[in-house]
Design a protein around this motif. Structure first.
Motif, PDB file in Angstrom:
ATOM      1  N   GLU A 336     161.625  15.520 -50.621  1.00  0.00           N
ATOM      2  CA  GLU A 336     161.581  16.354 -49.424  1.00  0.00           C
ATOM      3  C   GLU A 336     161.879  17.811 -49.748  1.00  0.00           C
ATOM      4  O   GLU A 336     161.272  18.716 -49.173  1.00  0.00           O
ATOM      5  CB  GLU A 336     162.563  15.832 -48.373  1.00  0.00           C
ATOM      6  CG  GLU A 336     162.405  16.484 -47.016  1.00  0.00           C
ATOM      7  CD  GLU A 336     163.243  15.820 -45.943  1.00  0.00           C
ATOM      8  OE1 GLU A 336     162.968  16.051 -44.753  1.00  0.00           O
ATOM      9  OE2 GLU A 336     164.174  15.066 -46.297  1.00  0.00           O
ATOM     10  N   TYR A 337     162.796  18.052 -50.681  1.00  0.00           N
ATOM     11  CA  TYR A 337     163.096  19.425 -51.081  1.00  0.00           C
ATOM     12  C   TYR A 337     161.864  20.064 -51.712  1.00  0.00           C
ATOM     13  O   TYR A 337     161.547  21.232 -51.443  1.00  0.00           O
ATOM     14  CB  TYR A 337     164.268  19.466 -52.068  1.00  0.00           C
ATOM     15  CG  TYR A 337     165.570  18.903 -51.562  1.00  0.00           C
ATOM     16  CD1 TYR A 337     165.782  18.647 -50.212  1.00  0.00           C
ATOM     17  CD2 TYR A 337     166.612  18.609 -52.444  1.00  0.00           C
ATOM     18  CE1 TYR A 337     166.978  18.126 -49.749  1.00  0.00           C
ATOM     19  CE2 TYR A 337     167.813  18.090 -51.997  1.00  0.00           C
ATOM     20  CZ  TYR A 337     167.996  17.847 -50.653  1.00  0.00           C
ATOM     21  OH  TYR A 337     169.187  17.322 -50.211  1.00  0.00           O
ATOM     22  N   GLU A 364     152.536  18.382 -55.388  1.00  0.00           N
ATOM     23  CA  GLU A 364     152.263  17.370 -56.424  1.00  0.00           C
ATOM     24  C   GLU A 364     153.560  16.771 -56.948  1.00  0.00           C
ATOM     25  O   GLU A 364     153.646  15.568 -57.205  1.00  0.00           O
ATOM     26  CB  GLU A 364     151.453  18.000 -57.564  1.00  0.00           C
ATOM     27  CG  GLU A 364     150.002  18.297 -57.183  1.00  0.00           C
ATOM     28  CD  GLU A 364     149.260  19.083 -58.249  1.00  0.00           C
ATOM     29  OE1 GLU A 364     149.931  19.644 -59.159  1.00  0.00           O
ATOM     30  OE2 GLU A 364     148.018  19.143 -58.190  1.00  0.00           O
ATOM     31  N   ARG A 365     154.573  17.632 -57.107  1.00  0.00           N
ATOM     32  CA  ARG A 365     155.869  17.132 -57.574  1.00  0.00           C
ATOM     33  C   ARG A 365     156.488  16.192 -56.541  1.00  0.00           C
ATOM     34  O   ARG A 365     157.068  15.160 -56.889  1.00  0.00           O
ATOM     35  CB  ARG A 365     156.817  18.301 -57.870  1.00  0.00           C
ATOM     36  CG  ARG A 365     158.150  17.872 -58.488  1.00  0.00           C
ATOM     37  CD  ARG A 365     158.778  19.022 -59.250  1.00  0.00           C
ATOM     38  NE  ARG A 365     159.181  20.090 -58.356  1.00  0.00           N
ATOM     39  CZ  ARG A 365     160.391  20.186 -57.807  1.00  0.00           C
ATOM     40  NH1 ARG A 365     161.302  19.241 -58.040  1.00  0.00           N
ATOM     41  NH2 ARG A 365     160.700  21.195 -57.031  1.00  0.00           N
ATOM     42  N   ALA A 366     156.361  16.539 -55.273  1.00  0.00           N
ATOM     43  CA  ALA A 366     156.885  15.670 -54.215  1.00  0.00           C
ATOM     44  C   ALA A 366     156.210  14.306 -54.253  1.00  0.00           C
ATOM     45  O   ALA A 366     156.865  13.265 -54.114  1.00  0.00           O
ATOM     46  CB  ALA A 366     156.694  16.329 -52.856  1.00  0.00           C
ATOM     47  N   LEU A 367     154.896  14.308 -54.467  1.00  0.00           N
ATOM     48  CA  LEU A 367     154.158  13.043 -54.524  1.00  0.00           C
ATOM     49  C   LEU A 367     154.495  12.246 -55.777  1.00  0.00           C
ATOM     50  O   LEU A 367     154.511  11.009 -55.751  1.00  0.00           O
ATOM     51  CB  LEU A 367     152.650  13.318 -54.474  1.00  0.00           C
ATOM     52  CG  LEU A 367     152.094  13.624 -53.078  1.00  0.00           C
ATOM     53  CD1 LEU A 367     150.703  14.215 -53.169  1.00  0.00           C
ATOM     54  CD2 LEU A 367     152.092  12.351 -52.232  1.00  0.00           C
ATOM     55  N   PRO A 371     155.595   8.540 -54.373  1.00  0.00           N
ATOM     56  CA  PRO A 371     154.172   8.249 -54.169  1.00  0.00           C
ATOM     57  C   PRO A 371     153.919   7.742 -52.744  1.00  0.00           C
ATOM     58  O   PRO A 371     154.700   6.971 -52.199  1.00  0.00           O
ATOM     59  CB  PRO A 371     153.895   7.145 -55.202  1.00  0.00           C
ATOM     60  CG  PRO A 371     154.943   7.346 -56.255  1.00  0.00           C
ATOM     61  CD  PRO A 371     156.162   7.822 -55.524  1.00  0.00           C
ATOM     62  N   GLY A 372     152.835   8.246 -52.134  1.00  0.00           N
ATOM     63  CA  GLY A 372     152.532   7.846 -50.774  1.00  0.00           C
ATOM     64  C   GLY A 372     153.199   8.691 -49.713  1.00  0.00           C
ATOM     65  O   GLY A 372     153.083   8.386 -48.518  1.00  0.00           O
ATOM     66  N   TYR A 373     153.882   9.752 -50.106  1.00  0.00           N
ATOM     67  CA  TYR A 373     154.547  10.662 -49.165  1.00  0.00           C
ATOM     68  C   TYR A 373     153.442  11.357 -48.350  1.00  0.00           C
ATOM     69  O   TYR A 373     152.788  12.281 -48.829  1.00  0.00           O
ATOM     70  CB  TYR A 373     155.381  11.658 -49.961  1.00  0.00           C
ATOM     71  CG  TYR A 373     156.285  12.584 -49.205  1.00  0.00           C
ATOM     72  CD1 TYR A 373     156.267  12.701 -47.819  1.00  0.00           C
ATOM     73  CD2 TYR A 373     157.192  13.392 -49.895  1.00  0.00           C
ATOM     74  CE1 TYR A 373     157.101  13.566 -47.143  1.00  0.00           C
ATOM     75  CE2 TYR A 373     158.040  14.263 -49.238  1.00  0.00           C
ATOM     76  CZ  TYR A 373     157.988  14.352 -47.867  1.00  0.00           C
ATOM     77  OH  TYR A 373     158.823  15.227 -47.199  1.00  0.00           O
TER      78      TYR A 373
END
Length: 384
Positions: A336-337, A364-367, A371-373
């Motif tokens: 989330e950050y 991309e880093r969040a995903l 994964p699936g965010y």
């Protein structure tokens, strides 16, 4: 280590250890006589001073005292235990692990040393910039806890209390390993052995929150507050969960009370800020969150995240990016950050231009982290 802080610690240490006669010069010259031989300061005195500073949270000064004790008596269990713990608090993880491993080798039945060693492995794992380099730490922590369980089972007194500590530490390791079911089971076992411990209820509540079960999380945190109503951590976390469940009316006075109980406790002050943000009180939120990060700049990335949210809401993208960057650096495993940092780069306002490349990198880093965010995937589709 900060030279000014260390110097102050040494001066205070000398004053605490020195006899009263050494601190006050005689008013008149003494009659000449043979000077008595100076008596060495016992290691136990340094250990006592180390404990004094450690309990106050002055870990650099505790480190100085414990190190002096360990140099005087290299096999002193209290000196080594205190030194190892202080090293870990100062993020000298490798040194702390080495010190505690030495103590466990010297005294394999030292339960506190085994618990401290397990915690040192865990803290090094948490604090690592690249956790793949310390991937074996969690397994090492569990191995030490297995040894600690043997010591606890052989104890003639307080065996259940010692075993509850083992299961509590296991629960935390399982949580870090991503095994929620085993973590919950471990915390339940700890509570079965020591049902009057508010910390154990806090940990179980935290685990339920991590799995999305807010009602059970609230139930355990409420019990923790009832058991120890003056504990600011329990009350502050309970307040946040109340706010996240939608009950901001009940949450805000609880959060305010936690901050009143411990005005120098960064966690309590910061959660008052979080609750105030969720209650849409931006003024109180900003004041409390700013105070929290001033009290402890490195421990709570969540507070930088909410400061970023405040700036993003106000359209101050420059400050929002700065705050989200800090949150993402300290909480590098939090998707989330990373997502909100990407969002702050995707947007533009006034003299602050959007940066689609940096936005894409953070989405991309969040995903990668989660994964699936969906929000991150939708955002990535927008900036491609």
């Amino acid at each position: 280590m900060n030279r000014r802080t260390m110097t102050g610690g040494l001066l205070s240490l000398m004053l605490l250890l020195a006899p009263a006669s050494a601190q006050t010069a005689p008013a008149t010259p003494a009659t000449p006589s043979a000077a008595p031989a100076a008596r060495p300061i016992p290691a136990a005195n340094y250990v006592a001073v180390g404990g004094y500073y450690y309990e106050q949270g002055k870990y650099d000064q505790a480190y100085v005292a414990y190190r002096a004790a360990a140099e005087l008596e290299p096999s002193n269990p209290a000196a080594l235990l205190g030194l190892g713990r202080a090293q870990v608090k100062l993020r000298l993880y490798s040194a702390g692990i080495t010190t505690l491993q030495k103590l466990v080798t010297l005294d394999p039945r030292n339960f506190d040393a085994q618990i401290a060693l397990s915690q040192a492995f865990v803290q090094q794992y948490i604090g690592a910039g690249d956790r793949t380099l310390v991937a074996a730490n969690l397994g090492a922590a569990l191995k030490v806890l297995q040894d600690a369980e043997g010591v606890a089972q052989a104890a003639t007194q307080s065996g259940d209390l010692l075993l509850s500590r083992v299961w509590n530490e296991r629960g935390y390791v399982y949580k870090l390993q991503g095994d929620a079911a085993r973590a919950i089971d471990a915390f339940k076992r700890a509570i079965a052995l020591n049902g009057e411990n508010a910390i154990l209820l806090y940990n179980l509540g935290d685990m339920y929150y991590a799995t999305g079960n807010i009602p059970l999380a609230l139930d355990n945190l409420q019990q923790a507050v009832i058991l120890d109503p003056r504990d600011p951590f329990n009350r502050a976390y309970y307040a946040k969960l109340l706010a996240l469940s939608g009950n901001v009316a009940a949450a805000k006075p609880e959060a305010a009370q936690a901050a009143r109980l411990a005005p120098k406790n960064a966690y309590a002050v910061g959660q008052y800020g979080v609750v105030s943000y969720l209650a849409r009180d931006a003024v109180t939120a900003r004041a409390q969150l700013t105070q929290a990060v001033a009290l402890d700049p490195l421990r709570y990335p969540e507070f930088y995240y909410y400061l970023g949210r405040l700036s993003l809401d106000a359209g101050d993208l420059k400050v929002a990016r700065e705050q989200f960057t800090r949150a993402s650096a300290l909480g590098s495993q939090n998707a989330e950050y990373a997502y909100y940092l990407g969002l702050s780069y995707e947007r533009g306002a006034g003299a602050v231009a959007p940066d689609r490349l940096k936005a894409r990198e953070n989405y991309e880093r969040a995903l990668k982290l989660t994964p699936g965010y969906k929000d991150a995937q939708d955002a990535l589709n927008r900036v491609r």
